[in-house]
Write an enzyme that holds these catalytic residues in place. Structure first.
Site, PDB file in Angstrom:
ATOM      1  N   PRO A   2      -5.952   0.591  -2.827  1.00  0.00           N
ATOM      2  CA  PRO A   2      -5.968   1.369  -4.052  1.00  0.00           C
ATOM      3  C   PRO A   2      -4.647   1.352  -4.805  1.00  0.00           C
ATOM      4  O   PRO A   2      -3.612   1.746  -4.281  1.00  0.00           O
ATOM      5  CB  PRO A   2      -6.327   2.779  -3.590  1.00  0.00           C
ATOM      6  CG  PRO A   2      -6.148   2.797  -2.127  1.00  0.00           C
ATOM      7  CD  PRO A   2      -6.132   1.413  -1.636  1.00  0.00           C
ATOM      8  N   GLU A   3      -4.694   0.868  -6.027  1.00  0.00           N
ATOM      9  CA  GLU A   3      -3.561   0.960  -6.949  1.00  0.00           C
ATOM     10  C   GLU A   3      -3.995   1.895  -8.074  1.00  0.00           C
ATOM     11  O   GLU A   3      -5.024   2.554  -7.957  1.00  0.00           O
ATOM     12  CB  GLU A   3      -3.204  -0.429  -7.500  1.00  0.00           C
ATOM     13  CG  GLU A   3      -2.886  -1.447  -6.396  1.00  0.00           C
ATOM     14  CD  GLU A   3      -2.575  -2.825  -6.936  1.00  0.00           C
ATOM     15  OE1 GLU A   3      -2.120  -2.921  -8.089  1.00  0.00           O
ATOM     16  OE2 GLU A   3      -2.777  -3.811  -6.218  1.00  0.00           O
ATOM     17  N   LYS A  59       0.181   6.416  -7.704  1.00  0.00           N
ATOM     18  CA  LYS A  59      -0.885   6.124  -6.743  1.00  0.00           C
ATOM     19  C   LYS A  59      -1.269   7.359  -5.935  1.00  0.00           C
ATOM     20  O   LYS A  59      -2.002   7.259  -4.954  1.00  0.00           O
ATOM     21  CB  LYS A  59      -0.423   5.018  -5.780  1.00  0.00           C
ATOM     22  CG  LYS A  59      -0.188   3.671  -6.448  1.00  0.00           C
ATOM     23  CD  LYS A  59       0.393   2.666  -5.474  1.00  0.00           C
ATOM     24  CE  LYS A  59       0.913   1.448  -6.217  1.00  0.00           C
ATOM     25  NZ  LYS A  59       1.704   0.571  -5.325  1.00  0.00           N
ATOM     26  N   ARG A 302       5.477  -9.920  -0.210  1.00  0.00           N
ATOM     27  CA  ARG A 302       4.116  -9.785  -0.752  1.00  0.00           C
ATOM     28  C   ARG A 302       3.652 -11.103  -1.330  1.00  0.00           C
ATOM     29  O   ARG A 302       4.425 -11.819  -1.975  1.00  0.00           O
ATOM     30  CB  ARG A 302       4.086  -8.732  -1.875  1.00  0.00           C
ATOM     31  CG  ARG A 302       4.500  -7.356  -1.464  1.00  0.00           C
ATOM     32  CD  ARG A 302       3.435  -6.693  -0.604  1.00  0.00           C
ATOM     33  NE  ARG A 302       3.976  -5.566   0.133  1.00  0.00           N
ATOM     34  CZ  ARG A 302       4.351  -5.611   1.418  1.00  0.00           C
ATOM     35  NH1 ARG A 302       4.234  -6.715   2.111  1.00  0.00           N
ATOM     36  NH2 ARG A 302       4.819  -4.545   2.002  1.00  0.00           N
TER      37      ARG A 302
END
Length: 312
Positions: A2-3, A59, A302
């Site tokens: 979830p962003e 977030k 990332r």
DNA sequence: ACTATTTCCTGGATGC
DNA sequence: TGCATCCAGGAAATAG
């Protein structure tokens, strides 16, 4: 994962379902990673509070609480009624007597009538509203019994999610909201920063809510390579990036977020923005604009996806 | 004051 | 089939 768009979708769904509900009891699991505030403090603040609003900050999901009455401390730390027998024994043992005793005095005295419950879903966190009879999912870390007869549960296998509470002073999220920041302030965020633009976009102290997917997608739309030093990007490119970020986030919210791995909204439904991804998760596939294979590199640990021809 | 790297977690995918 | 290994990622902690 979830962003901002996923958290926004979840917060809107939860707001519809639990606004006005009173939390009648709180059960917290024995794992301490998911708890950012002391367990006894969380239980104490949530118990007997009315949820007046559910909203997103970065977030984080923020539940605004109104204290209905003074905490009934003893109840707050017991398993929710009717759940003890169905729950695995390991979990029903999860009481917090030591922390409880320590907090009883200090926390009660500092309780204000307004407070907040703050939830960060991490990678795999879920908030589900369900009937008490619903089988308790593995990795359930919190169960709130609601006055409407339902339960609000926090489930998080990977335990990257975090629960905390804030009192009257309120929760203070860092960074600016990407959908609210104006161009001038946006440009200022990157001044003098030598870090790759991708890292800067992920830095929640600058911009709050953008994660790996939306950073990659925004950079593609703006035509900027993820490794570009933030300070080397021209004003015109930053203007485009500012616009791209807002477009990507708005489109993603409109489609209910991106369902990669196991994301679902508060109603258990998947989002559809993953179908609109132009670079994220498309390593080796042709660029939708020029057919050049999409590259994947690692920046700040990332995965970062980009088109070597379209992005400079 | 910045920036880069490491760490925390589990389930699913992969390899032999 | 089974077992080991790797990978995903946000943010806090640590190191430079």
């Amino acid at each position: 994962m979830p962003e901002l768009p996923e958290v926004e979708t979840i917060a809107r769904g939860l707001a519809k379902r639990v606004t006005g509900d009173v939390i009648e009891s709180v059960w917290l699991g024995q794992k301490r990673e998911p708890l950012k505030s002391p367990a006894a403090e969380i239980a104490m603040v949530l118990d007997q509070s009315r949820i007046t609003e559910v909203r997103r900050m970065g977030k984080h999901i923020v539940f605004d609480l109104d204290r209905v009455q003074h905490a009934r401390v003893a109840r707050a730390l017991l398993p929710a009624n009717g759940q003890g027998t169905k729950r695995k024994q390991k979990k029903s043992k999860a009481t917090l007597s030591t922390a409880h005793r320590e907090a009883t005095g200090s926390v009660r005295s500092t309780l204000a009538s307004k407070a907040q419950w703050i939830v960060h879903l991490g990678m795999t966190g879920r908030l589900q509203v369900c009937d008490p009879q619903t089988e308790i999912a593995k990795h359930t870390h919190a169960i709130l019994k609601l006055s409407s007869g339902r339960e609000l549960r926090f489930v998080d296998p990977r335990r990257f999610g975090r629960l905390s509470v804030a009192s009257a002073a309120g929760f203070d999220a860092t960074g600016v909201e990407p959908l609210e920041v104006d161009l001038e302030r946006f440009v200022e965020l990157f001044r003098g920063r030598k870090t790759p633009i991708k890292s800067a976009l992920l830095n929640q102290k600058l911009l709050r809510g953008v994660g790996n997917i939306y950073a990659d997608e925004s950079l593609f739309r703006a035509g900027i390579r993820p490794r570009r030093r933030a300070s080397s990007i021209t004003h015109e490119q930053l203007r485009k990036l500012h616009q791209s970020i807002q477009e990507v986030l708005k489109e993603a919210i409109a489609l209910g977020g991106s369902s990669v791995s196991d994301y679902v909204n508060a109603d258990g439904e998947e989002g559809f923005f993953q179908l609109q991804h132009r670079v994220y998760g498309r390593e080796g596939e042709p660029c939708l604009a020029c057919k050049t294979p999409i590259k994947r590199v690692v920046i700040a640990g990332r995965s970062s996806h980009y088109c070597p021809k379209c992005q400079k």
